[in-house]
Design a protein around this motif. Structure first.
Motif, PDB file in Angstrom:
ATOM      1  N   LYS A  46      -5.990  19.574  -7.170  1.00  0.00           N
ATOM      2  CA  LYS A  46      -6.972  18.504  -6.714  1.00  0.00           C
ATOM      3  C   LYS A  46      -8.376  19.191  -6.296  1.00  0.00           C
ATOM      4  O   LYS A  46      -9.214  18.500  -6.652  1.00  0.00           O
ATOM      5  CB  LYS A  46      -6.484  17.395  -5.631  1.00  0.00           C
ATOM      6  CG  LYS A  46      -5.481  16.553  -6.321  1.00  0.00           C
ATOM      7  CD  LYS A  46      -5.056  15.581  -4.922  1.00  0.00           C
ATOM      8  CE  LYS A  46      -4.040  14.780  -5.414  1.00  0.00           C
ATOM      9  NZ  LYS A  46      -3.457  13.821  -4.356  1.00  0.00           N
ATOM     10  N   GLU A  47      -8.305  19.987  -5.504  1.00  0.00           N
ATOM     11  CA  GLU A  47      -9.544  20.783  -5.006  1.00  0.00           C
ATOM     12  C   GLU A  47     -10.257  21.247  -6.132  1.00  0.00           C
ATOM     13  O   GLU A  47     -11.548  21.488  -6.059  1.00  0.00           O
ATOM     14  CB  GLU A  47      -9.313  21.705  -3.888  1.00  0.00           C
ATOM     15  CG  GLU A  47      -8.880  20.944  -2.304  1.00  0.00           C
ATOM     16  CD  GLU A  47      -8.407  21.697  -1.417  1.00  0.00           C
ATOM     17  OE1 GLU A  47      -8.750  22.924  -1.482  1.00  0.00           O
ATOM     18  OE2 GLU A  47      -8.388  21.540  -0.275  1.00  0.00           O
ATOM     19  N   LYS A  48      -9.701  22.065  -7.059  1.00  0.00           N
ATOM     20  CA  LYS A  48     -10.191  22.626  -8.084  1.00  0.00           C
ATOM     21  C   LYS A  48     -10.916  21.552  -8.989  1.00  0.00           C
ATOM     22  O   LYS A  48     -11.905  21.919  -9.663  1.00  0.00           O
ATOM     23  CB  LYS A  48      -9.169  23.428  -9.007  1.00  0.00           C
ATOM     24  CG  LYS A  48      -9.610  24.693  -9.727  1.00  0.00           C
ATOM     25  CD  LYS A  48      -8.300  25.380 -10.242  1.00  0.00           C
ATOM     26  CE  LYS A  48      -8.693  26.878 -10.719  1.00  0.00           C
ATOM     27  NZ  LYS A  48      -7.646  27.380 -11.245  1.00  0.00           N
ATOM     28  N   ASP A  49     -10.026  20.517  -9.353  1.00  0.00           N
ATOM     29  CA  ASP A  49     -10.842  19.350 -10.144  1.00  0.00           C
ATOM     30  C   ASP A  49     -11.729  18.877  -9.692  1.00  0.00           C
ATOM     31  O   ASP A  49     -13.026  18.299 -10.429  1.00  0.00           O
ATOM     32  CB  ASP A  49      -9.789  18.527 -10.404  1.00  0.00           C
ATOM     33  CG  ASP A  49      -8.589  19.027 -11.097  1.00  0.00           C
ATOM     34  OD1 ASP A  49      -8.775  19.887 -11.690  1.00  0.00           O
ATOM     35  OD2 ASP A  49      -7.599  18.260 -11.432  1.00  0.00           O
ATOM     36  N   LYS A  50     -12.338  19.069  -8.231  1.00  0.00           N
ATOM     37  CA  LYS A  50     -13.510  18.204  -7.805  1.00  0.00           C
ATOM     38  C   LYS A  50     -14.699  18.973  -8.254  1.00  0.00           C
ATOM     39  O   LYS A  50     -15.093  20.017  -8.461  1.00  0.00           O
ATOM     40  CB  LYS A  50     -13.250  18.152  -6.226  1.00  0.00           C
ATOM     41  CG  LYS A  50     -12.472  17.050  -5.995  1.00  0.00           C
ATOM     42  CD  LYS A  50     -12.392  17.069  -4.334  1.00  0.00           C
ATOM     43  CE  LYS A  50     -11.151  16.097  -3.817  1.00  0.00           C
ATOM     44  NZ  LYS A  50     -11.165  15.680  -2.624  1.00  0.00           N
ATOM     45  N   ARG A  79      -0.057  26.515   0.811  1.00  0.00           N
ATOM     46  CA  ARG A  79      -0.737  25.221   0.505  1.00  0.00           C
ATOM     47  C   ARG A  79      -0.112  24.814  -0.894  1.00  0.00           C
ATOM     48  O   ARG A  79       0.376  25.794  -1.542  1.00  0.00           O
ATOM     49  CB  ARG A  79      -2.209  25.365   0.078  1.00  0.00           C
ATOM     50  CG  ARG A  79      -3.023  25.825   1.421  1.00  0.00           C
ATOM     51  CD  ARG A  79      -4.342  26.216   1.141  1.00  0.00           C
ATOM     52  NE  ARG A  79      -4.928  25.054   0.209  1.00  0.00           N
ATOM     53  CZ  ARG A  79      -5.642  23.975   0.791  1.00  0.00           C
ATOM     54  NH1 ARG A  79      -5.703  23.824   2.127  1.00  0.00           N
ATOM     55  NH2 ARG A  79      -6.445  23.272  -0.028  1.00  0.00           N
ATOM     56  N   SER A  80       0.145  23.455  -0.972  1.00  0.00           N
ATOM     57  CA  SER A  80       0.916  23.209  -2.159  1.00  0.00           C
ATOM     58  C   SER A  80       0.149  23.216  -3.413  1.00  0.00           C
ATOM     59  O   SER A  80      -1.367  23.166  -3.315  1.00  0.00           O
ATOM     60  CB  SER A  80       1.316  21.460  -1.975  1.00  0.00           C
ATOM     61  OG  SER A  80       0.183  20.612  -2.204  1.00  0.00           O
ATOM     62  N   ILE A  81       0.537  23.558  -4.512  1.00  0.00           N
ATOM     63  CA  ILE A  81       0.166  23.685  -5.636  1.00  0.00           C
ATOM     64  C   ILE A  81      -0.678  22.416  -6.262  1.00  0.00           C
ATOM     65  O   ILE A  81      -1.660  22.445  -6.669  1.00  0.00           O
ATOM     66  CB  ILE A  81       0.979  23.923  -6.896  1.00  0.00           C
ATOM     67  CG1 ILE A  81       1.627  25.654  -6.591  1.00  0.00           C
ATOM     68  CG2 ILE A  81       0.371  24.085  -8.248  1.00  0.00           C
ATOM     69  CD1 ILE A  81       2.879  25.780  -7.246  1.00  0.00           C
ATOM     70  N   ARG A  82      -0.192  21.287  -5.950  1.00  0.00           N
ATOM     71  CA  ARG A  82      -0.808  19.904  -6.376  1.00  0.00           C
ATOM     72  C   ARG A  82      -2.259  19.840  -5.444  1.00  0.00           C
ATOM     73  O   ARG A  82      -3.172  19.352  -6.154  1.00  0.00           O
ATOM     74  CB  ARG A  82       0.207  18.828  -5.734  1.00  0.00           C
ATOM     75  CG  ARG A  82      -0.350  17.646  -6.708  1.00  0.00           C
ATOM     76  CD  ARG A  82       0.785  16.486  -6.172  1.00  0.00           C
ATOM     77  NE  ARG A  82       2.052  16.807  -6.471  1.00  0.00           N
ATOM     78  CZ  ARG A  82       3.160  15.930  -6.161  1.00  0.00           C
ATOM     79  NH1 ARG A  82       2.947  15.017  -5.337  1.00  0.00           N
ATOM     80  NH2 ARG A  82       4.523  16.340  -6.255  1.00  0.00           N
ATOM     81  N   LEU A  83      -2.356  20.190  -4.224  1.00  0.00           N
ATOM     82  CA  LEU A  83      -3.354  20.087  -3.326  1.00  0.00           C
ATOM     83  C   LEU A  83      -4.536  21.084  -3.786  1.00  0.00           C
ATOM     84  O   LEU A  83      -5.656  20.792  -4.035  1.00  0.00           O
ATOM     85  CB  LEU A  83      -3.021  20.653  -2.220  1.00  0.00           C
ATOM     86  CG  LEU A  83      -2.731  19.345  -0.984  1.00  0.00           C
ATOM     87  CD1 LEU A  83      -2.501  19.894   0.257  1.00  0.00           C
ATOM     88  CD2 LEU A  83      -3.639  18.309  -1.013  1.00  0.00           C
ATOM     89  N   GLU A  84      -3.972  22.141  -4.423  1.00  0.00           N
ATOM     90  CA  GLU A  84      -4.880  23.317  -4.807  1.00  0.00           C
ATOM     91  C   GLU A  84      -5.673  22.635  -6.206  1.00  0.00           C
ATOM     92  O   GLU A  84      -6.919  22.778  -6.496  1.00  0.00           O
ATOM     93  CB  GLU A  84      -4.471  24.803  -5.112  1.00  0.00           C
ATOM     94  CG  GLU A  84      -4.070  25.340  -3.701  1.00  0.00           C
ATOM     95  CD  GLU A  84      -3.511  26.506  -3.941  1.00  0.00           C
ATOM     96  OE1 GLU A  84      -3.194  27.165  -5.150  1.00  0.00           O
ATOM     97  OE2 GLU A  84      -2.900  27.322  -2.879  1.00  0.00           O
TER      98      GLU A  84
END
Length: 110
Positions: free
Chosen positions: A106-110, A99-104
């Motif tokens: 984004k999910e963490k910020d939610k 998984r890309s770091i950028r996607l992780e």
């Protein structure tokens, strides 16, 4: 011959090819034939070293295809390309999607 080919919009070489097929096989010879080769090359190296690659991957699951290929070359004396290693790993479903770091993030910020 030329007028007939012009009328139907085909070249004379196509006409003669069809004519030859018709003379040889009758109406059956005019049906479409498959374009794929009759005999495809079978992968030999992959089958030969498949068990060794699987064993290394299970022992070191984080190693890349390049590292596994280099390990085989240095330790075992087997020269095999990284793409072949990848094909074996893909075929045996030993490749994990990263998984890309950028996607992780984004999910963490939610």
């Amino acid at each position: 011959m030329s007028k007939t080919c012009r009328y139907f919009g085909i070249s004379r070489t196509t006409f003669y090819k069809w004519y030859k097929r018709y003379k040889g096989s009758g109406i059956e010879g005019l049906y479409d034939k498959p374009k794929t080769p009759k005999n495809r090359r079978k992968p030999t190296i992959r089958n030969k070293y498949q068990q060794i690659i699987i064993k290394i991957r299970k022992k070191y699951p984080t190693w890349s295809k390049e590292k596994i290929a280099k390990y085989l070359e240095i330790e075992k004396g087997i020269k095999i390309s990284p793409s072949t290693v990848y094909r074996v790993l893909k075929q045996t479903k030993l490749i994990e999607k990263t998984r890309s770091i950028r996607l992780e993030k984004k999910e963490k910020d939610k």
